[in-house]
Motif scaffolding. Structure first.
Motif: not given
Length: 70
Positions: A5-11, A16-17, A35-37
């Motif tokens: 979850v943390t990794t997905a939030a960072v990505r 967005r940046a 995200p599309i897996e």
């Protein structure tokens, strides 16, 4: 080690940046990202904004190491 979850939030924050840094894409930066897996070397996202839906692909930062020549 960060959880998924943390990794997905960072990505998502990184994407967005990148969208905000590109003037034509800036209005899309606040859209809903999903995200599309399943990709082997790229990140893929569905980007929903009020007017339409976009597909965003972010290439692997080390594609050359994977033998990909783009």
């Amino acid at each position: 080690m960060p959880d998924a979850v943390t990794t997905a939030a960072v990505r998502e924050a990184e994407l967005r940046a990148l969208l905000r840094a590109c003037a034509p894409a800036r209005p899309l930066a606040d859209g809903r990202l999903t995200p599309i897996e399943g990709g082997l070397s790229n990140e893929a996202w569905r980007l929903d904004v009020p007017q339409r839906t976009w597909f965003v692909r972010r290439g692997h930062p080390h594609a050359d190491r994977l033998g990909v020549d783009r």
